[in-house]
Design a protein around this motif. Structure first.
Motif, PDB file in Angstrom:
ATOM      1  N   VAL A 187       0.206 -10.684 -19.750  1.00 52.79           N
ATOM      2  CA  VAL A 187      -0.271 -10.048 -18.512  1.00 52.79           C
ATOM      3  C   VAL A 187       0.027  -8.553 -18.558  1.00 52.79           C
ATOM      4  CG1 VAL A 187       0.015  -9.914 -16.005  1.00 52.79           C
ATOM      5  CG2 VAL A 187      -0.049 -12.152 -17.130  1.00 52.79           C
ATOM      6  N   ALA A 188       1.247  -8.194 -18.978  1.00 49.65           N
ATOM      7  CA  ALA A 188       1.646  -6.783 -19.069  1.00 49.65           C
ATOM      8  C   ALA A 188       0.744  -6.034 -20.043  1.00 49.65           C
ATOM      9  CB  ALA A 188       3.106  -6.682 -19.490  1.00 49.65           C
ATOM     10  N   ASP A 189       0.486  -6.636 -21.204  1.00 48.26           N
ATOM     11  CA  ASP A 189      -0.375  -5.991 -22.196  1.00 48.26           C
ATOM     12  C   ASP A 189      -1.794  -5.802 -21.671  1.00 48.26           C
ATOM     13  OD1 ASP A 189       1.701  -5.826 -24.002  1.00 48.26           O
ATOM     14  OD2 ASP A 189       1.106  -7.612 -25.150  1.00 48.26           O
ATOM     15  N   GLN A 190      -2.343  -6.834 -21.051  1.00 52.78           N
ATOM     16  CA  GLN A 190      -3.731  -6.757 -20.566  1.00 52.78           C
ATOM     17  C   GLN A 190      -3.900  -5.741 -19.446  1.00 52.78           C
ATOM     18  OE1 GLN A 190      -5.221 -10.697 -19.643  1.00 52.78           O
ATOM     19  NE2 GLN A 190      -5.814 -11.036 -21.781  1.00 52.78           N
ATOM     20  N   LEU A 191      -2.873  -5.613 -18.601  1.00 55.84           N
ATOM     21  CA  LEU A 191      -2.989  -4.691 -17.462  1.00 55.84           C
ATOM     22  C   LEU A 191      -2.396  -3.307 -17.759  1.00 55.84           C
ATOM     23  CD1 LEU A 191      -2.173  -7.105 -14.482  1.00 55.84           C
ATOM     24  CD2 LEU A 191      -4.408  -6.358 -15.320  1.00 55.84           C
ATOM     25  N   GLY A 192      -1.747  -3.164 -18.908  1.00 60.52           N
ATOM     26  CA  GLY A 192      -1.169  -1.872 -19.268  1.00 60.52           C
ATOM     27  C   GLY A 192       0.013  -1.493 -18.396  1.00 60.52           C
ATOM     28  N   ILE A 193       0.803  -2.467 -18.033  1.00 62.23           N
ATOM     29  CA  ILE A 193       2.008  -2.229 -17.219  1.00 62.23           C
ATOM     30  C   ILE A 193       3.207  -2.863 -17.924  1.00 62.23           C
ATOM     31  CG2 ILE A 193       0.768  -2.049 -15.028  1.00 62.23           C
ATOM     32  CD1 ILE A 193       1.417  -4.954 -14.440  1.00 62.23           C
ATOM     33  N   SER A 194       4.395  -2.545 -17.450  1.00 58.81           N
ATOM     34  CA  SER A 194       5.600  -3.096 -18.086  1.00 58.81           C
ATOM     35  C   SER A 194       5.800  -4.555 -17.685  1.00 58.81           C
ATOM     36  CB  SER A 194       6.827  -2.283 -17.689  1.00 58.81           C
ATOM     37  OG  SER A 194       7.178  -2.557 -16.343  1.00 58.81           O
ATOM     38  N   MET A 195       6.556  -5.261 -18.527  1.00 61.64           N
ATOM     39  CA  MET A 195       6.830  -6.659 -18.224  1.00 61.64           C
ATOM     40  C   MET A 195       7.653  -6.783 -16.934  1.00 61.64           C
ATOM     41  SD  MET A 195       7.590  -9.376 -21.162  1.00 61.64           S
ATOM     42  CE  MET A 195       9.074 -10.235 -20.797  1.00 61.64           C
ATOM     43  N   ARG A 196       8.538  -5.835 -16.687  1.00 62.53           N
ATOM     44  CA  ARG A 196       9.343  -5.845 -15.456  1.00 62.53           C
ATOM     45  C   ARG A 196       8.442  -5.720 -14.228  1.00 62.53           C
ATOM     46  NH1 ARG A 196      12.483  -7.897 -12.264  1.00 62.53           N
ATOM     47  NH2 ARG A 196      13.536  -6.539 -10.807  1.00 62.53           N
ATOM     48  N   THR A 197       7.417  -4.890 -14.306  1.00 61.79           N
ATOM     49  CA  THR A 197       6.469  -4.737 -13.193  1.00 61.79           C
ATOM     50  C   THR A 197       5.719  -6.043 -12.953  1.00 61.79           C
ATOM     51  OG1 THR A 197       6.229  -2.388 -13.708  1.00 61.79           O
ATOM     52  CG2 THR A 197       4.529  -3.372 -12.333  1.00 61.79           C
ATOM     53  N   VAL A 198       5.348  -6.714 -14.043  1.00 60.19           N
ATOM     54  CA  VAL A 198       4.689  -8.020 -13.903  1.00 60.19           C
ATOM     55  C   VAL A 198       5.619  -9.001 -13.196  1.00 60.19           C
ATOM     56  CG1 VAL A 198       3.757 -10.013 -15.151  1.00 60.19           C
ATOM     57  CG2 VAL A 198       3.188  -7.705 -15.904  1.00 60.19           C
ATOM     58  N   GLU A 199       6.903  -8.989 -13.568  1.00 62.15           N
ATOM     59  CA  GLU A 199       7.875  -9.894 -12.939  1.00 62.15           C
ATOM     60  C   GLU A 199       8.007  -9.616 -11.445  1.00 62.15           C
ATOM     61  OE1 GLU A 199      11.333  -9.188 -15.319  1.00 62.15           O
ATOM     62  OE2 GLU A 199      10.584 -10.386 -17.003  1.00 62.15           O
ATOM     63  N   VAL A 200       7.998  -8.334 -11.095  1.00 59.70           N
ATOM     64  CA  VAL A 200       8.095  -7.958  -9.672  1.00 59.70           C
ATOM     65  C   VAL A 200       6.843  -8.432  -8.924  1.00 59.70           C
ATOM     66  CG1 VAL A 200       8.107  -5.998  -8.062  1.00 59.70           C
ATOM     67  CG2 VAL A 200       9.658  -6.013 -10.036  1.00 59.70           C
ATOM     68  N   HIS A 201       5.668  -8.182  -9.505  1.00 61.77           N
ATOM     69  CA  HIS A 201       4.420  -8.644  -8.872  1.00 61.77           C
ATOM     70  C   HIS A 201       4.409 -10.168  -8.735  1.00 61.77           C
ATOM     71  CE1 HIS A 201       2.414  -4.864  -8.454  1.00 61.77           C
ATOM     72  NE2 HIS A 201       2.326  -4.625  -9.755  1.00 61.77           N
ATOM     73  N   ARG A 202       4.843 -10.846  -9.776  1.00 58.11           N
ATOM     74  CA  ARG A 202       4.883 -12.307  -9.773  1.00 58.11           C
ATOM     75  C   ARG A 202       5.796 -12.808  -8.639  1.00 58.11           C
ATOM     76  NH1 ARG A 202       4.059 -15.660 -14.588  1.00 58.11           N
ATOM     77  NH2 ARG A 202       4.760 -17.760 -14.096  1.00 58.11           N
ATOM     78  N   ALA A 203       6.957 -12.173  -8.489  1.00 63.66           N
ATOM     79  CA  ALA A 203       7.887 -12.560  -7.420  1.00 63.66           C
ATOM     80  C   ALA A 203       7.260 -12.333  -6.044  1.00 63.66           C
ATOM     81  CB  ALA A 203       9.198 -11.786  -7.546  1.00 63.66           C
ATOM     82  N   HIS A 204       6.561 -11.198  -5.887  1.00 57.53           N
ATOM     83  CA  HIS A 204       5.890 -10.913  -4.607  1.00 57.53           C
ATOM     84  C   HIS A 204       4.787 -11.935  -4.324  1.00 57.53           C
ATOM     85  CE1 HIS A 204       7.133  -6.391  -4.656  1.00 57.53           C
ATOM     86  NE2 HIS A 204       8.078  -7.155  -4.173  1.00 57.53           N
ATOM     87  N   ILE A 205       4.025 -12.283  -5.371  1.00 55.44           N
ATOM     88  CA  ILE A 205       2.949 -13.268  -5.207  1.00 55.44           C
ATOM     89  C   ILE A 205       3.539 -14.604  -4.761  1.00 55.44           C
ATOM     90  CG2 ILE A 205       1.242 -14.653  -6.454  1.00 55.44           C
ATOM     91  CD1 ILE A 205       0.826 -12.097  -8.250  1.00 55.44           C
ATOM     92  N   PHE A 206       4.574 -15.061  -5.446  1.00 56.63           N
ATOM     93  CA  PHE A 206       5.198 -16.344  -5.099  1.00 56.63           C
ATOM     94  C   PHE A 206       5.741 -16.312  -3.677  1.00 56.63           C
ATOM     95  CE2 PHE A 206       6.283 -18.195  -9.571  1.00 56.63           C
ATOM     96  CZ  PHE A 206       4.966 -18.059  -9.947  1.00 56.63           C
ATOM     97  N   ASP A 207       6.331 -15.187  -3.296  1.00 51.68           N
ATOM     98  CA  ASP A 207       6.889 -15.063  -1.949  1.00 51.68           C
ATOM     99  C   ASP A 207       5.777 -15.085  -0.896  1.00 51.68           C
ATOM    100  OD1 ASP A 207       9.059 -14.583  -0.077  1.00 51.68           O
ATOM    101  OD2 ASP A 207       8.265 -12.538   0.114  1.00 51.68           O
ATOM    102  N   LYS A 208       4.741 -14.299  -1.108  1.00 50.72           N
ATOM    103  CA  LYS A 208       3.645 -14.237  -0.139  1.00 50.72           C
ATOM    104  C   LYS A 208       2.880 -15.557  -0.044  1.00 50.72           C
ATOM    105  CE  LYS A 208       2.828  -9.248  -0.431  1.00 50.72           C
ATOM    106  NZ  LYS A 208       1.883  -8.193  -0.851  1.00 50.72           N
TER     107      LYS A 208
END
Length: 195
Positions: free
Chosen positions: A160-181
């Motif tokens: 996901v990080a590679d495809q979107l050009g973002i860091s893996m940590r950012t993906v983890e943060v987004h993933r946590a927000h998605i799960f929470d929401k």
């Protein structure tokens, strides 16, 4: 909640008693305008809503009420069962084609009517659950939606990080927000919610 709309008090009373005997909470309205005022408040029962609607009423006929509910997008959340002593086949066919849950003639079979009401309540609960999921989806940011799509495609955080050009940590943060929401704990639960 069963919403009974009929201008005859004896019909409202008998249907209320019948619903209560089946453990279905109900509210009776002698006027279609009263039901429409209730729907304006936008409060729905967590256990589902169903409308038993008479066709002939003095202030507004049942078909016009149904049209109002349809125009407001409420017929999935509040399935309508027409109940009338003045119906005919073309009227019934038209109502069903336009999205009514059922069309019953008076006199009706008590058990069959209440079985249909319970089926309508199940449909209403499912529609309410889907509306809640869509409301939660609407709270996701555009980036969270991108991450969500890739999670649902089975992609790992690194991919996901590679495809979107973002860091893996950012993906983890987004993933946590998605799960929470979305109010889930795992990707499997998320996929099950959105299927």
């Amino acid at each position: 909640m069963l919403h009974i709309v009929d201008d005859e008090a004896v019909v409202r009373d008998s249907l209320t008693w019948l619903a209560t005997s089946r453990g279905i909470p109900s509210r009776a309205y002698e006027s279609a305008l009263q039901l429409l005022a209730y729907t304006d408040a936008g409060q729905f029962d967590a256990d589902g809503d169903c409308v038993l609607l008479d066709v002939r009423m003095p202030d507004m006929n049942g078909v016009a009420v149904f049209d109002q509910l349809s125009a407001r997008g409420l017929t999935q959340r509040m399935p309508v069962i027409f109940l009338t002593g003045h119906g005919d086949v073309p009227m019934a066919v038209d109502a069903l084609k336009r999205g009514a849950f059922d069309f019953c003639e008076k006199p009706f079979n008590d058990n069959q009517l209440m079985d249909r009401v319970q089926e309508a309540l199940v449909n209403s609960r499912q529609a309410g659950a889907m509306a809640a999921v869509h409301a939660r989806l609407a709270t996701l940011s555009a980036r969270e939606r991108e991450v969500l799509d890739l999670i649902l495609a089975g992609k790992m955080n690194k991919v996901v990080a590679d495809q979107l050009g973002i860091s893996m940590r950012t993906v983890e943060v987004h993933r946590a927000h998605i799960f929470d929401k979305m109010q889930v704990k795992t990707a499997v639960e998320l996929a099950g919610l959105l299927k």
